[in-house]
Design a protein around this motif. Structure first.
Motif, short mmCIF file in Angstrom:
data_model
loop_
_atom_site.label_atom_id
_atom_site.label_comp_id
_atom_site.label_asym_id
_atom_site.label_seq_id
_atom_site.Cartn_x
_atom_site.Cartn_y
_atom_site.Cartn_z
N ILE A 223 0.77 -1.46 -0.05
CA ILE A 223 0.05 -0.07 0.01
C ILE A 223 0.89 1.40 -0.18
N GLY A 224 1.98 1.23 0.82
CA GLY A 224 2.82 2.50 1.04
C GLY A 224 3.48 2.69 -0.69
N LEU A 225 3.84 1.69 -1.02
CA LEU A 225 4.51 1.90 -2.56
C LEU A 225 3.62 2.22 -3.37
N GLU A 226 2.35 1.73 -3.37
CA GLU A 226 1.40 2.06 -4.42
C GLU A 226 0.97 3.46 -4.26
N THR A 227 0.91 4.06 -3.14
CA THR A 227 0.52 5.26 -2.83
C THR A 227 1.60 6.04 -3.33
N ALA A 228 2.88 5.82 -2.96
CA ALA A 228 4.07 6.46 -3.22
C ALA A 228 4.09 6.88 -4.88
N ALA A 229 3.86 5.89 -5.62
CA ALA A 229 4.00 5.98 -7.07
C ALA A 229 2.83 6.55 -7.49
N THR A 230 1.81 6.68 -6.91
CA THR A 230 0.52 7.42 -7.55
C THR A 230 0.84 8.78 -7.07
N LEU A 231 1.15 9.18 -6.06
CA LEU A 231 1.62 10.65 -5.64
C LEU A 231 2.64 11.22 -6.51
N ALA A 232 3.80 10.27 -6.80
CA ALA A 232 4.72 10.79 -7.47
C ALA A 232 4.42 11.18 -8.87
N GLU A 233 3.49 10.08 -9.55
CA GLU A 233 2.86 10.65 -10.80
C GLU A 233 2.02 11.71 -10.84
N LEU A 234 1.53 12.37 -9.79
CA LEU A 234 0.77 13.58 -9.47
C LEU A 234 1.71 14.88 -9.31
N GLY A 235 3.05 14.29 -9.48
CA GLY A 235 3.96 15.48 -9.52
C GLY A 235 4.28 15.93 -7.94
N LYS A 236 4.16 15.10 -6.99
CA LYS A 236 4.63 15.42 -5.58
C LYS A 236 5.84 15.09 -5.23
N GLN A 237 6.68 15.74 -4.37
CA GLN A 237 7.85 15.27 -3.79
C GLN A 237 7.63 14.12 -2.75
N VAL A 238 8.13 12.95 -2.89
CA VAL A 238 7.59 11.68 -2.15
C VAL A 238 8.86 11.40 -1.62
N THR A 239 8.60 10.88 -0.14
CA THR A 239 9.80 10.13 0.56
C THR A 239 9.13 9.00 1.32
N VAL A 240 9.56 7.66 1.01
CA VAL A 240 9.15 6.54 1.49
C VAL A 240 10.27 6.21 2.89
N VAL A 241 9.65 6.10 4.15
CA VAL A 241 10.43 5.77 5.26
C VAL A 241 10.19 4.27 5.47
N GLU A 242 11.07 3.45 5.62
CA GLU A 242 10.83 2.10 5.98
C GLU A 242 11.80 1.59 7.00
N LEU A 243 11.46 1.06 8.10
CA LEU A 243 11.91 0.52 9.36
C LEU A 243 12.91 -0.54 9.01
N GLN A 244 12.54 -1.48 8.06
CA GLN A 244 13.28 -2.44 7.65
C GLN A 244 14.49 -2.19 6.84
#
Length: 414
Positions: free
Chosen positions: A156-177
Motif C-alpha cells: 500500500i505504501g509503495l502503490e500510494t507513493a507511486a501515485t503521488l509521484a505520478e501526480l508530481g509530488k515530492q515523495v519520501t518513503v520511510v521503511e524501518l526494515q
C-alpha cells in the motif's frame, strides 16, 4: 426480531463474493449482509492507484450495480456496526441496540489500518489508505500538497507513493526494515522496486523509523526520523499494516491467533460461525500446512466458495495456488505462492527484460515473484500447483521453458 438463515457481517470483497456464491449454488435461504460503512460495497485495490489519479470514478468502484441489491435475494444494510455476538442465542447486536437472529453467521469485516502511536498522529493531514473515505480525503489533501512522507514500504505504501509521484509530488518513503517489502518479497525484487521508485524521483529511506511529528495548528509539518533527519511534509501517509476487525468474535470466545482461526471450510471455533477474508487465519497446504492469514482478493473469493459449498451441502472446491498483485507506475508485480520462510531466492531473467524470482525451501519451489512477466506468472502458478518439484539450477536455466518444468513436475508426482 429480524432473522436470516445466513447473516454476513462485512460487505467488502469477501462478503459480497459470498452473496454471489450462495446465489450461484442455488441456496434458497434468507441472506442478510451488514456493513459499517454508509455506502454501497466497493473495490479497494484501485483506491491507491486509479482512483487517486482520476482514472476510476466512484461508480466504477462498485462491486455490484445498484439494482443487484434491490432485485437480488440478499438484503444489504449499510451504516450498521455489529458490537456483540451471542453464539448461544444465535443473535448479533448492532450499535443501535437492535438484535438480529441468524442460523449461520459469516464474519467478513476485514481489517482496519494500524495507526501510528505518537503525539500528532491524529492530525488532519495524517491518514492511511484503506477505505473510500481515506482515498477521497487523500485526493483532496494532494490537491495543494507538494511534499508527502509515507511511513511503511509495503504494497500500500509503495502503490500510494507511486501515485503521488505520478501526480508530481515530492515523495519520501520511510521503511524501518533494511529493504522494501521485507515481509513478502526477497532482496532481488526489493532492490528492483527501490530503483524503480528512485527513477521516478521518490526518495527511499531504509532502516530508519519515526521518532517525532512536528505539528503547527493541528497539522503535521515535519517528520523527525530515528537517525536524526527531519523531513518537511504537507501530508503524512501511514502504511504500517492492518488489524483484523474481530473484537466481537473474540469477546464471544472465538479462538484467535493473528486473526480468527478457521478450519478447512472456514468454520470458527464458535458453533455455526464462519470467518472469511483478511481476518481468517487458516491452514494452507501451500504454506506447508502452516496457519496463515492472507490479504488478497483471490483468497477471499476462494473462501467464499468454501462457505457457500458448506452451507449448500456441496463438496468443497479444490484450493488453488495463492496469488497476489501490485501495480506501481507501469510496473506490474505478480506473486504466486506463499513466502513462509525460504532458504534462497533464484532469479530467472535476462538483461533488462521481465524479471522472475523463485523462492526455494528445502530444495522445493514454494513461491515466485514475476515483474512484467504475465506468461511466466501463469507457468509458475502451474508449477506450484504441480508440487514445485524443480531444482534451483533448473529454475535458473532460461534455456529451459517453464512449461517444460511444469510437465516434469507433474510427471514427478503422478
Amino acid at each position: 426480531m429480524q432473522h436470516f438463515d445466513v447473516l454476513i457481517v462485512g460487505a467488502g470483497h469477501a462478503g459480497v463474493a459470498l452473496v454471489g456464491q450462495l446465489a450461484k449454488s442455488g441456496y434458497d435461504g434468507s441472506v442478510g449482509i451488514l456493513d459499517s460503512q454508509d455506502c454501497r460495497p466497493y473495490e479497494r485495490p484501485p483506491l491507491s492507484k486509479g482512483y487517486m489519479l482520476g482514472e476510476v470514478r466512484d461508480d466504477d468502484l462498485l462491486l455490484r450495480r445498484e439494482d443487484y441489491w434491490s432485485k437480488g435475494n440478499a438484503r444489504l444494510v449499510t451504516g450498521t456496526t455489529v458490537t456483540r455476538v451471542d453464539p448461544g442465542a444465535r443473535t448479533v447486536t448492532t450499535d443501535s441496540g437492535e438484535e438480529i437472529g441468524y442460523t449461520h453467521l459469516v464474519w467478513a469485516t476485514g481489517a482496519s489500518a494500524r495507526v501510528l502511536s505518537m503525539p500528532g498522529a491524529d492530525a488532519e493531514n495524517v491518514l492511511s489508505v484503506r477505505t473510500l473515505e481515506d482515498a477521497r480525503r487523500l485526493r483532496t489533501l494532494a490537491t495543494d500538497a507538494q511534499r508527502a512522507v509515507l511511513i511503511g514500504g509495503g504494497y500500500i505504501g509503495l502503490e500510494t507513493a507511486a501515485t503521488l509521484a505520478e501526480l508530481g509530488k515530492q515523495v519520501t518513503v520511510v521503511e524501518l526494515q533494511e529493504r522494501l517489502l521485507a515481509r513478502v518479497a526477497g532482496t532481488t525484487i526489493a532492490e528492483h522496486l527501490r530503483r524503480v521508485h528512485e527513477d521516478h524521483g521518490v526518495r527511499v529511506l531504509l532502516g530508519t523509523g519515526v521518532s517525532e511529528l512536528g505539528t503547527t495548528d493541528g497539522v503535521v509539518t515535519s517528520v523527525t526520523l530515528t537517525d536524526g533527519q527531519t523531513l518537511p511534509t504537507d501530508v503524512l501517509i501511514v502504511g504500517i499494516g492492518v488489524e483484523p476487525l474481530v473484537a466481537p468474535l473474540v469477546a464471544a470466545g472465538a479462538t484467535t491467533g493473528n486473526g480468527v482461526l478457521v478450519d478447512a471450510r472456514c468454520r470458527t471455533s464458535l458453533p455455526n460461525v464462519y470467518a472469511i477474508g483478511d481476518i481468517a487465519a487458516q491452514p494452507n497446504e501451500f504454506a506447508g500446512g502452516a496457519v496463515v492469514r492472507l490479504e488478497s482478493v483471490p483468497n477471499t473469493t476462494e473462501q467464499a466458495r468454501l462457505v457457500a459449498a458448506d452451507l449448500s451441502g456441496a463438496e468443497p472446491p479444490q484450493r488453488g495456488v495463492p496469488w497476489f498483485w501490485s501495480n506501481q507506475y507501469d510496473v506490474r508485480l505478480q506473486t504466486a505462492g506463499i513466502l513462509t520462510g525460504f532458504d534462497h531466492e533464484v532469479p530467472r531473467h535476462q538483461g533488462d527484460g521481465p524479471l522472475v524470482v523463485g523462492y526455494f525451501k528445502d530444495g522445493r519451489l514454494i513461491a515466485a515473484d514475476c515483474v512484467d512477466a504475465p506468461r511466466d506468472f501463469s507457468m509458475v502458478k502451474a508449477l506450484l500447483a504441480a508440487g514445485g518439484a524443480v531444482t534451483a539450477e533448473e529454475f535458473a536455466d532460461i534455456s529451459a521453458p517453464l512449461g517444460t518444468l511444469v510437465k516434469r513436475s507433474r510427471a514427478a508426482v503422478s
